[in-house]
Design a protein around this motif. Structure first.
Motif, PDB file in Angstrom:
ATOM      1  N   GLY A  39     -30.968  36.499  63.012  1.00  0.00           N
ATOM      2  CA  GLY A  39     -30.880  35.605  61.865  1.00  0.00           C
ATOM      3  C   GLY A  39     -31.607  36.074  60.623  1.00  0.00           C
ATOM      4  N   SER A  40     -32.053  37.307  60.591  1.00  0.00           N
ATOM      5  CA  SER A  40     -32.874  37.775  59.468  1.00  0.00           C
ATOM      6  C   SER A  40     -32.062  38.288  58.281  1.00  0.00           C
ATOM      7  N   PHE A  41     -30.786  38.583  58.473  1.00  0.00           N
ATOM      8  CA  PHE A  41     -29.960  39.141  57.396  1.00  0.00           C
ATOM      9  C   PHE A  41     -29.542  38.025  56.443  1.00  0.00           C
ATOM     10  N   GLU A  42     -29.504  38.307  55.146  1.00  0.00           N
ATOM     11  CA  GLU A  42     -29.230  37.275  54.150  1.00  0.00           C
ATOM     12  C   GLU A  42     -27.748  37.102  53.830  1.00  0.00           C
ATOM     13  N   PHE A  43     -26.896  37.989  54.293  1.00  0.00           N
ATOM     14  CA  PHE A  43     -25.445  37.892  54.079  1.00  0.00           C
ATOM     15  C   PHE A  43     -25.104  37.771  52.590  1.00  0.00           C
ATOM     16  N   LYS A  44     -25.671  38.640  51.780  1.00  0.00           N
ATOM     17  CA  LYS A  44     -25.312  38.663  50.367  1.00  0.00           C
ATOM     18  C   LYS A  44     -23.947  39.318  50.199  1.00  0.00           C
ATOM     19  N   SER A  45     -23.120  38.756  49.347  1.00  0.00           N
ATOM     20  CA  SER A  45     -21.743  39.230  49.180  1.00  0.00           C
ATOM     21  C   SER A  45     -21.717  40.702  48.781  1.00  0.00           C
ATOM     22  N   GLY A  46     -20.908  41.495  49.502  1.00  0.00           N
ATOM     23  CA  GLY A  46     -20.757  42.910  49.215  1.00  0.00           C
ATOM     24  C   GLY A  46     -21.845  43.787  49.782  1.00  0.00           C
ATOM     25  N   GLU A  47     -22.852  43.205  50.396  1.00  0.00           N
ATOM     26  CA  GLU A  47     -23.956  43.992  50.949  1.00  0.00           C
ATOM     27  C   GLU A  47     -23.546  44.618  52.279  1.00  0.00           C
ATOM     28  N   THR A  48     -24.078  45.808  52.553  1.00  0.00           N
ATOM     29  CA  THR A  48     -23.767  46.517  53.795  1.00  0.00           C
ATOM     30  C   THR A  48     -24.525  45.903  54.957  1.00  0.00           C
ATOM     31  N   TYR A  49     -23.831  45.727  56.072  1.00  0.00           N
ATOM     32  CA  TYR A  49     -24.477  45.176  57.257  1.00  0.00           C
ATOM     33  C   TYR A  49     -25.502  46.170  57.810  1.00  0.00           C
ATOM     34  N   PRO A  50     -26.669  45.695  58.223  1.00  0.00           N
ATOM     35  CA  PRO A  50     -27.649  46.605  58.839  1.00  0.00           C
ATOM     36  C   PRO A  50     -27.186  47.052  60.219  1.00  0.00           C
ATOM     37  N   GLU A  51     -27.716  48.166  60.677  1.00  0.00           N
ATOM     38  CA  GLU A  51     -27.286  48.726  61.956  1.00  0.00           C
ATOM     39  C   GLU A  51     -27.600  47.798  63.126  1.00  0.00           C
ATOM     40  N   GLU A  52     -28.693  47.040  63.017  1.00  0.00           N
ATOM     41  CA  GLU A  52     -29.087  46.193  64.139  1.00  0.00           C
ATOM     42  C   GLU A  52     -28.242  44.923  64.253  1.00  0.00           C
ATOM     43  N   LEU A  53     -27.379  44.651  63.268  1.00  0.00           N
ATOM     44  CA  LEU A  53     -26.523  43.462  63.318  1.00  0.00           C
ATOM     45  C   LEU A  53     -25.133  43.875  63.804  1.00  0.00           C
ATOM     46  N   ASN A  54     -24.761  43.351  64.949  1.00  0.00           N
ATOM     47  CA  ASN A  54     -23.453  43.674  65.522  1.00  0.00           C
ATOM     48  C   ASN A  54     -22.394  42.756  64.907  1.00  0.00           C
ATOM     49  N   TYR A  55     -22.069  43.035  63.638  1.00  0.00           N
ATOM     50  CA  TYR A  55     -21.097  42.197  62.927  1.00  0.00           C
ATOM     51  C   TYR A  55     -19.706  42.303  63.546  1.00  0.00           C
ATOM     52  N   THR A  56     -19.419  43.447  64.183  1.00  0.00           N
ATOM     53  CA  THR A  56     -18.108  43.617  64.818  1.00  0.00           C
ATOM     54  C   THR A  56     -17.907  42.592  65.922  1.00  0.00           C
ATOM     55  N   PHE A  57     -18.940  42.369  66.733  1.00  0.00           N
ATOM     56  CA  PHE A  57     -18.821  41.365  67.798  1.00  0.00           C
ATOM     57  C   PHE A  57     -18.636  39.977  67.212  1.00  0.00           C
ATOM     58  N   MET A  58     -19.365  39.661  66.152  1.00  0.00           N
ATOM     59  CA  MET A  58     -19.236  38.340  65.537  1.00  0.00           C
ATOM     60  C   MET A  58     -17.823  38.134  64.997  1.00  0.00           C
ATOM     61  N   ARG A  59     -17.245  39.180  64.428  1.00  0.00           N
ATOM     62  CA  ARG A  59     -15.865  39.083  63.944  1.00  0.00           C
ATOM     63  C   ARG A  59     -14.888  38.955  65.106  1.00  0.00           C
ATOM     64  N   LEU A  60     -15.130  39.697  66.185  1.00  0.00           N
ATOM     65  CA  LEU A  60     -14.255  39.599  67.355  1.00  0.00           C
ATOM     66  C   LEU A  60     -14.275  38.183  67.927  1.00  0.00           C
ATOM     67  N   PHE A  61     -15.452  37.580  67.959  1.00  0.00           N
ATOM     68  CA  PHE A  61     -15.585  36.211  68.454  1.00  0.00           C
ATOM     69  C   PHE A  61     -14.705  35.268  67.636  1.00  0.00           C
ATOM     70  N   ASN A  62     -14.773  35.397  66.321  1.00  0.00           N
ATOM     71  CA  ASN A  62     -13.957  34.545  65.453  1.00  0.00           C
ATOM     72  C   ASN A  62     -12.471  34.839  65.605  1.00  0.00           C
ATOM     73  N   SER A  63     -12.133  36.120  65.733  1.00  0.00           N
ATOM     74  CA  SER A  63     -10.721  36.496  65.791  1.00  0.00           C
ATOM     75  C   SER A  63     -10.048  35.974  67.051  1.00  0.00           C
ATOM     76  N   ALA A  64     -10.828  35.740  68.116  1.00  0.00           N
ATOM     77  CA  ALA A  64     -10.243  35.218  69.353  1.00  0.00           C
ATOM     78  C   ALA A  64      -9.599  33.854  69.110  1.00  0.00           C
ATOM     79  N   PHE A  65     -10.207  33.041  68.244  1.00  0.00           N
ATOM     80  CA  PHE A  65      -9.618  31.740  67.932  1.00  0.00           C
ATOM     81  C   PHE A  65      -8.269  31.919  67.242  1.00  0.00           C
ATOM     82  N   GLY A  66      -8.193  32.883  66.326  1.00  0.00           N
ATOM     83  CA  GLY A  66      -6.930  33.147  65.652  1.00  0.00           C
ATOM     84  C   GLY A  66      -5.879  33.699  66.590  1.00  0.00           C
ATOM     85  N   ALA A  67      -6.289  34.573  67.518  1.00  0.00           N
ATOM     86  CA  ALA A  67      -5.336  35.163  68.454  1.00  0.00           C
ATOM     87  C   ALA A  67      -4.752  34.103  69.395  1.00  0.00           C
TER      88      ALA A  67
END
Length: 747
Positions: A130-158
């Protein structure tokens, strides 16, 4: 005699022997003798015919087809999902809200909490702290697995794809149409694109789809009322309604569709004179429990979890009541505040209306009216929120060395702004926005002023004591009555224009309504060195009060999301542009080094579904005219199919689309996506209906027509696949996708 013999029904034998063996092949000859068959022939005839692969596929299509569609759906929603490593579009909002859940910090947003809690859950499962500020256009840090978070969301769409398949089956569409509807959802580029990011839309669509499926299945079980399966789908409908509403309030439109169906269904049952009154009452009670109580409990439970998780003070504290804030960990509200207010105390004064802010003033003046210093309500912590309690001008001047005097019920006081030294003041000048009320301003100073600086305290209630002779921090609710004008200090839900920094207008209302919570105030924070510190956590705010308070605050803030005439929003669009695919949306920067995503629908799906809405309207008018002229060409089953398979999807489209026509708030293309699903179902019905003659005449012609439709839909998805999976490099290479100037895929 011949006539009597000819009256025998086909298949009825003349004797008992033939009656018993009427379905057995007759081996007798014309003269009555029985022919003998060889053992080889008997063996061949006793063998069952070999089942072909096509027959197996046909028999198990209801499992094989949705499974294949779902596998392809997961591919289209998840392929290259981690390609862009920057915070994209509204990930800046909802990713940040997910962070608040992980840090357990209280925040405020205009949407209900379920979807954002699921975002927080995805972050927890991904190991994010929860430490990342999610500023628009900012690069995700290496320690944040944003891919998994997106996959979690995409499952609802699938999962929307198999839901669409089974819904089309429940609406009694033919298999070819079921596949068509499923393909339109599967190959809808905008659905695939928006499901790939940390947003709420995939969850909103998922629960919209589940609600429609549960409703359609429940309808198909009407002849099995009160069976276990009937109750199951009734309560699943209620749970789905609660979930879709708990993600976004757009889900209320889906709730309205089910409510419309329920009202019609009960009205029809009410007109059935053969139905016992006890049965009718049972139907009514079952629907009240399943479709009202259950959704409300689900909705309230999401807020209960929301409050339970967010136990720490955070950026959204000021939207809640002072008593609620005082019970958050790490809060400054009420911390070390003396319990009882005395003259000379410095305090912040909170409006107790739903979504109310802190009484505030600043050096800027009203551009019209008295042109005195502005008084507003403000939700954020600020030194301009501080006021001193002083005696009125008819009493001795305040002496910091004199014994303490405690104002209470019926006391006449002055409130002096701590930063500017001016008195809280009102006069017979119309308020800037609410013209029927008087203006409230800051005027004069501790020595300069008049009786229009006087306010009479009226204690409404106290959560800590029945003693109304004193004002207590956090617990005392009071009103302030202007002694000269007889009006009451009020902060409603009206926002000032830009000259007032969009803060809440404070007025003096002429009517005396003791139940108007927007005229109720309480002391939130309190400083006085001469008084001992109190314990702000001694009293709890009831859940129901907090639940209502937060929902009204959400509604107030949502209504304030109006287009700013001073700013140009290139991403915003208007309602008329959506059904005709007039505009798309850039989800990120368009630099050549950035992976670019463009939110645009499949032209075949959009234009086809919009066209079919008009076709359905024409069909309805046509059949109504012919019915009025006495034609009875439609069978009851066909009328029922038009009613539930066509009319209700159209009603769903209207319920999800028309509110945005009247809505004053800023709107974007993704607001059309729930309505688009109902347009797709309408297209499925229209095509299913008009191609029925082909199905009766020659199934090969039918499948040829559908084959063309399948090919167009899939082909256009493939053509526009780059806007879904990400456009890398120079955007000019996709200029062939810019069919219209408003499709800003390239500059």
């Amino acid at each position: 005699m011949a006539l009597e013999q000819g009256g025998q029904a086909t298949g009825i034998a003349q004797d008992g022997h033939n009656l018993r063996r009427r379905n057995v092949p007759d081996h007798s000859t014309s003269n009555g003798s029985v022919t003998q068959t060889s053992p080889e022939e008997d063996k061949k005839k006793s063998q069952k015919p070999n089942t072909s692969i096509l027959q197996i596929l046909d028999e198990w299509e209801f499992l094989i087809a949705p499974l294949l569609f779902t596998l392809v759906s997961f591919f289209t929603r998840m392929y290259k999902i981690g390609l862009s490593n920057i915070v994209t579009w509204d990930e800046a909002h909802f990713g940040k809200f997910g962070s608040h859940y992980l840090k357990r910090e209280f925040y405020f947003d205009v949407h209900p909490p379920l979807g954002k809690m699921l975002v927080g859950l995805s972050g927890h499962l991904a190991g994010y702290n929860g430490s990342f500020e999610f500023k628009s256009g900012e690069t995700y840090p290496e320690e944040l697995n944003y891919t998994f978070m997106r996959l979690f969301n995409s499952a609802f769409g699938a999962l929307c794809v198999p839901l669409a398949y089974f819904t089309a089956r429940e609406l009694n569409f033919r298999r070819s149409t079921v596949w068509l509807v499923t393909l339109m959802v599967l190959c809808e580029n905008s659905y695939a694109t928006i499901s790939r990011f940390i947003l709420l839309d995939s969850m909103l669509l998922f629960f919209t789809f589940t609600t429609v499926l549960c409703w359609s299945r429940f309808h198909s079980l009407q002849k099995q009322s009160f069976s276990p399966e009937w109750f199951l789908w009734l309560f699943l409908s209620g749970i789905s309604i609660g979930c879709v509403t708990s993600v976004k309030w757009v889900g209320l439109f889906c709730t309205a569709l089910v409510g419309l169906y329920t009202a019609e269904d009960l009205w029809n049952k009410f007109g059935d004179l053969k139905m016992p009154k006890t049965t009718l009452a049972s139907h009514l009670v079952a629907r009240v429990v399943g479709l009202i109580v259950v959704p409300l409990l689900v909705y309230m439970f999401s807020f209960w979890v929301h409050f339970a998780v967010l136990e720490n003070s955070g950026p959204g504290d000021a939207q809640m009541s002072s008593l609620f804030q005082a019970n958050l960990r790490g809060t400054e509200v009420g911390k070390d505040s003396p319990l009882e207010v005395a003259y000379g105390s410095r305090a912040t004064i909170k409006n107790m209306g739903y979504g109310g802010g802190l009484l505030h003033s600043h050096v800027q003046t009203y551009p019209e009216g008295s042109q005195q210093q502005q008084v507003t309500c403000y939700h954020h912590k600020d030194a301009n929120n501080d006021w001193f309690f002083y005696p009125n001008r008819n009493e001795p001047l305040y002496d910091p060395e004199a014994p303490l005097v405690f104002p209470g019920d019926k006391s006449v006081i002055r409130l002096i702004h701590s930063q500017t030294g001016r008195n809280l003041h009102s006069h017979a000048v119309s308020a800037p926005i609410t013209k029927g009320d008087y203006e409230v301003s800051s005027y004069g100073n501790t020595t300069v002023g008049d009786e229009k600086d006087h306010w009479s305290v009226e204690v409404v209630s106290d959560a800590a004591s029945r003693d109304r002779s004193k004002l207590r921090t956090l617990t005392t609710a009071f009103r302030l009555k202007h002694t000269s004008l007889g009006c009451y200090l009020r902060a409603g839900t009206v926002n000032l224009p830009q000259w007032g920094f969009k803060q809440i207008e404070v007025t003096c209302v002429k009517s005396n309504n003791p139940r108007d919570v927007y005229t109720h105030w309480n002391v939130e924070a309190h400083w006085n060195e001469r008084l001992p510190a109190g314990d702000p956590g001694s009293y709890k705010s009831p859940f129901i009060r907090d639940f209502i308070h937060l929902n009204v605050a959400m509604m107030t803030s949502n209504n304030a999301l109006v287009p700013d005439p001073d700013k140009q929003d290139d991403l915003a669009s208007q309602f008329w542009q959506w059904p005709i695919l007039h505009v798309g949306l850039r989800m990120c920067g368009w630099d050549d080094k950035i992976v670019k995503y463009f939110l645009l629908g499949n032209p075949a799906v959009y234009w086809g579904s919009t066209f079919c809405l008009f076709v359905f309207a024409g069909m309805l008018v046509w059949y109504l005219i012919r019915w009025q002229r006495g034609y009875e060409e439609l069978k009851p089953a066909e009328i029922d199919q038009i009613h539930y398979g066509g009319l209700y999807p159209v009603a769903g489209w209207f319920l999800h689309y028309l509110p945005f026509v009247a809505m004053a708030r800023v709107t974007y293309v993704h607001h059309y996506y729930p309505a688009l699903y109902f347009a797709i179902l309408t297209e499925g019905f229209v095509i299913d209906w008009v191609t029925r003659p082909l199905a009766r005449k020659d199934r090969r012609i039918e499948w040829a027509v559908y084959g063309v439709l399948y090919a167009v839909i899939v082909g256009l998805f493939v053509l526009f696949r780059a806007i879904v999976f990400g456009m890398e490099g120079r955007h000019q290479q996709w200029s062939h996708l810019k069919w219209f100037d408003r499709w800003r895929i390239t500059d």
